[in-house]
Design a protein around this motif. Sequence first.
Motif, mmCIF file in Angstrom:
data_model
loop_
_atom_site.group_PDB
_atom_site.id
_atom_site.type_symbol
_atom_site.label_atom_id
_atom_site.label_comp_id
_atom_site.label_asym_id
_atom_site.label_seq_id
_atom_site.Cartn_x
_atom_site.Cartn_y
_atom_site.Cartn_z
ATOM 1 N N GLU A 664 0.826 -1.203 0.000
ATOM 2 C CA GLU A 664 0.000 0.000 0.000
ATOM 3 C C GLU A 664 0.867 1.262 0.000
ATOM 4 O O GLU A 664 0.559 2.244 -0.671
ATOM 5 N N LEU A 665 1.973 1.218 0.747
ATOM 6 C CA LEU A 665 2.888 2.355 0.759
ATOM 7 C C LEU A 665 3.595 2.517 -0.584
ATOM 8 O O LEU A 665 3.941 3.629 -0.984
ATOM 9 N N GLU A 666 3.864 1.409 -1.234
ATOM 10 C CA GLU A 666 4.479 1.340 -2.556
ATOM 11 C C GLU A 666 5.780 2.150 -2.610
ATOM 12 O O GLU A 666 6.766 1.773 -2.006
ATOM 13 N N ASN A 667 5.778 3.285 -3.306
ATOM 14 C CA ASN A 667 7.007 4.055 -3.496
ATOM 15 C C ASN A 667 7.221 5.135 -2.434
ATOM 16 O O ASN A 667 8.093 5.995 -2.597
ATOM 17 N N GLU A 668 6.443 5.086 -1.392
ATOM 18 C CA GLU A 668 6.615 6.040 -0.294
ATOM 19 C C GLU A 668 7.991 5.820 0.347
ATOM 20 O O GLU A 668 8.340 4.705 0.735
ATOM 21 N N PRO A 669 8.825 6.869 0.471
ATOM 22 C CA PRO A 669 10.145 6.688 1.092
ATOM 23 C C PRO A 669 10.014 6.290 2.560
ATOM 24 O O PRO A 669 9.240 6.883 3.311
ATOM 25 N N VAL A 670 10.776 5.280 2.958
ATOM 26 C CA VAL A 670 10.798 4.837 4.352
ATOM 27 C C VAL A 670 12.248 4.681 4.786
ATOM 28 O O VAL A 670 13.167 4.619 3.963
ATOM 29 N N GLU A 671 12.408 4.635 6.095
ATOM 30 C CA GLU A 671 13.730 4.386 6.679
ATOM 31 C C GLU A 671 13.625 3.219 7.649
ATOM 32 O O GLU A 671 12.782 3.239 8.552
ATOM 33 N N LEU A 672 14.456 2.230 7.449
ATOM 34 C CA LEU A 672 14.564 1.100 8.370
ATOM 35 C C LEU A 672 15.893 1.252 9.101
ATOM 36 O O LEU A 672 16.957 1.207 8.475
ATOM 37 N N LYS A 673 15.813 1.458 10.409
ATOM 38 C CA LYS A 673 17.021 1.696 11.193
ATOM 39 C C LYS A 673 17.270 0.515 12.112
ATOM 40 O O LYS A 673 16.339 0.012 12.753
ATOM 41 N N VAL A 674 18.515 0.080 12.178
ATOM 42 C CA VAL A 674 18.894 -1.066 13.007
ATOM 43 C C VAL A 674 20.059 -0.650 13.905
ATOM 44 O O VAL A 674 21.035 -0.063 13.429
ATOM 45 N N THR A 675 19.942 -0.951 15.195
ATOM 46 C CA THR A 675 21.017 -0.685 16.158
ATOM 47 C C THR A 675 21.260 -1.942 16.978
ATOM 48 O O THR A 675 20.322 -2.535 17.517
ATOM 49 N N ILE A 796 17.575 -3.121 18.344
ATOM 50 C CA ILE A 796 16.454 -2.212 18.112
ATOM 51 C C ILE A 796 16.289 -2.021 16.608
ATOM 52 O O ILE A 796 17.262 -1.730 15.903
ATOM 53 N N VAL A 797 15.060 -2.203 16.143
ATOM 54 C CA VAL A 797 14.741 -2.004 14.727
ATOM 55 C C VAL A 797 13.527 -1.087 14.649
ATOM 56 O O VAL A 797 12.554 -1.285 15.381
ATOM 57 N N SER A 798 13.591 -0.094 13.809
ATOM 58 C CA SER A 798 12.437 0.795 13.646
ATOM 59 C C SER A 798 12.200 1.066 12.169
ATOM 60 O O SER A 798 13.127 1.082 11.362
ATOM 61 N N LEU A 799 10.937 1.260 11.846
ATOM 62 C CA LEU A 799 10.533 1.647 10.495
ATOM 63 C C LEU A 799 9.855 2.996 10.588
ATOM 64 O O LEU A 799 8.966 3.207 11.424
ATOM 65 N N ARG A 800 10.263 3.912 9.731
ATOM 66 C CA ARG A 800 9.704 5.255 9.783
ATOM 67 C C ARG A 800 9.431 5.755 8.376
ATOM 68 O O ARG A 800 10.156 5.440 7.435
ATOM 69 N N THR A 801 8.368 6.511 8.259
ATOM 70 C CA THR A 801 8.089 7.226 7.026
ATOM 71 C C THR A 801 8.096 8.711 7.306
ATOM 72 O O THR A 801 7.679 9.147 8.385
#
Length: 827
Positions: A664-675, A796-801
């Motif tokens: 549904e998000l398709e080409n929406e830019p997201v950030e997946l951050k891993v620490t 820690i893993v996070s997904l952000r738009t």
Amino acid sequence: MASRFTLPHVDISAFADSQRYSGDQVFSSSAVRIREEHGRRIHNELTVALAAADALRPTDTRLEPASSSVIEVELRKGTAADVLDMKTEGIRAGAAREDEARRTTIALHVPNNARPLLEQIISDYLTGPLTERGQNPPNKAKVEAIENIRVARIGTLWTDARPVPEGAQVDMWWALWCYRDKEAVIEDVCARLEVRTGDGDRRLYFHEVVVVPVLANRVTIELLMFATDAIAELRIADDSPTFFTDDIRGDEQAWVDALAERVIWPGNYAPAVCVLDTGINRGHPLIEPALGINDGFAINPDWGTDDHDADGHGTAMAGLALHGDLTAALADTEERFLLHRLESVKILPPAGFDPSEPQSYGILTQAGLVLPEIEAPERKRAYCLAVTNDNVSGATASSWSAAIDQAAAGCMVADGGEDERPRRLIVVSAGNVPAETTFALVEPQDNYPIEDPAQAWNALTVGGYTDLIAVRDDGYTDWTPMVAAGEVSPHSRTSVTWQQGIAPFKPELVFEAGNRAIDPRQTEVLTMGSLSLLTTGRDPVLPLVPFEATSAAAAQGARMAARLMASNPDFWPETIRALMVHSAEWTPAMLAAIDATPSKRERYQLIRRFGYGVPDFDRANASAINHLAMIAQSEIQPFQVRGNRKFNECHYYNLPIPGDMLEELENEPVELKVTLSYFIDPNPGLSANVDSQRYQSYGLRFDLQRPRETFTQFKTRVNASERANPRRRGTPVPADTRWVLGQDSVSAGSLHCDVWRGPAIELLGRTMLCVKPVNGWWRDRSSPDVCNRQTRYALIVSLRTRNLELDIHTPITVAAATVPVEVETEV
């Protein structure tokens, strides 16, 4: 568009004089005419002003349509500024100013749904029945209080004695005086426009308003003004330590005592920041309630526990570690709730005692760490060390840095057996660039490497950045800041000269460390009070002092750690460190440097200047609706002895990121951050200086499924035990180029962090993440019992738009509840 309707101005005082009738007198035709002319003019001016406000509303697609307008209203002389307030309908006055003729002008916020009410008030005034007593028209007090209505402009909200800044594109700090119930609104609008706001420590809280510092240019401020009804007033942000250190010198104690009375002090069992320094002046009113009489220690009891430093370094550290920058806290009227306490260990000898030998720094530090633990063994604490080995580079491990690594991992001799190993979070300053005063002699900061022992792998090393750019010291207001807002502080050292692959990224984080100022001729450089932080002073005569550099930054880092411990009592020290790093974001200046550097290897040099960015307590402590974090605390046995020595476990996490949400998000830019954060058992010396795997007891790495890689292929690639022939890696899978730093960045250190940036659809089918061990001395250079040891880590893993309209929290929460995250172990 004209700012005022062109009907002739009517003197309302003449109308008021005409109202002297008894109840049975006929209302004069003159009075009626004056009333009608005034009412019609005010109605027309209101219509024009609201239409102009509509035309000025931002069309930026990042913003929601404005639900309110602001207009300028000039009031009749002697009228109260809040005469038009109708708070139940949301109509309320903001900025108010008075001219030389004592005419009051206000900013009036009018919600869209309240416009008909204003029009009805004027209509009733024109056509409604007169009162029986006095023959007054309806709403007389409100309508006749209005002299003129005009289109609002930035000057409408301006209440500063200084003129509105002229530079339309010049970034500066503005003070947005916002209604208390609109603080979240202004934060939301600023986030949408990617405008930086000062955090809670820099805000002033009063009964009706909160003062929010915002870094922006005039054009952006005007956009904010018409995009929200949150702003009551506008001023230049001029909160400065110099008010307390210079302007009211001699009267500071009253301000200190007032703040002390407003503080809600912590209980005895609250987590603590343990300051390893020159001692602390416990008698300070802003310290004594949080530093118990039994919580001050010294390596040598004969040294005493008071702060012996002439500059009061330990007491200054304590104030920042407990309260943060005191500039805003002293100036507002709110209660301040403290979640943590203080402890003090004097590790430096006072005058009259032999100085400590450098080869003993490690032993003395370890001895100091255990003193408060003996006194209060159940108390959680973050240690803060802002003492470094002057001009000794931390390019390789030293006995001091290794001692800190040992202490953090719970591997000191004093820590007992395997089952009793206490982990410790130790915050260390990066060290300071010499404060050169001749501009021509100032050298690049990269020429000054981070000092020993800040290279310690398990420590959280803190450098400095700055947002302080307004020079307000008397006699120096024509000087300019040395660096712009959001850049690395001139005080902070870097690890750019350290060898990549051998030395870890340091610093991991940067906190406010102050700025310096340059004279107009560019011949002199000075450290200014207005470009510093404000903290507690050792001398009772000077209870408030300016403080700066990486000592100040480290104190703030330890404060954040202790606050997180108080809010998350079940989290390990490794997890608190991971939370802080994971919450960090690069400032626009830092991010611009990263984006302008396409080479990942060249980006490593940037990380060695400003780390993973500036952390934020609120981000660390909670996930916003568009920023969801998944946290795991797990034990792992990296190696095993079964005939021979080999790798043991590889943990797999199926991240609860629903595929239909990604589609549904398709080409929406997201950030997946891993620490990933863990503590190693150090093994310094010999070949450890040239081989990081000889220094670490073990290492851990994280890996994410790559594009079009099945789970079976993924396991085969990351885990040798999954292959038919463990020596063969199988079919190569192209590396994922969307990571900001990439896999080659992870070669040394015990904390690893990276951000994947790209369209959401590219994460579809890639929700498997693994944590796997890499070599260390436990495997090849230890007894079988040591080789079989278990250890632990925090992930820690996070997904952000960036699109704040998108709710990714709900689908991920549902997925996590219906399909729990599982850790598989492969042997």
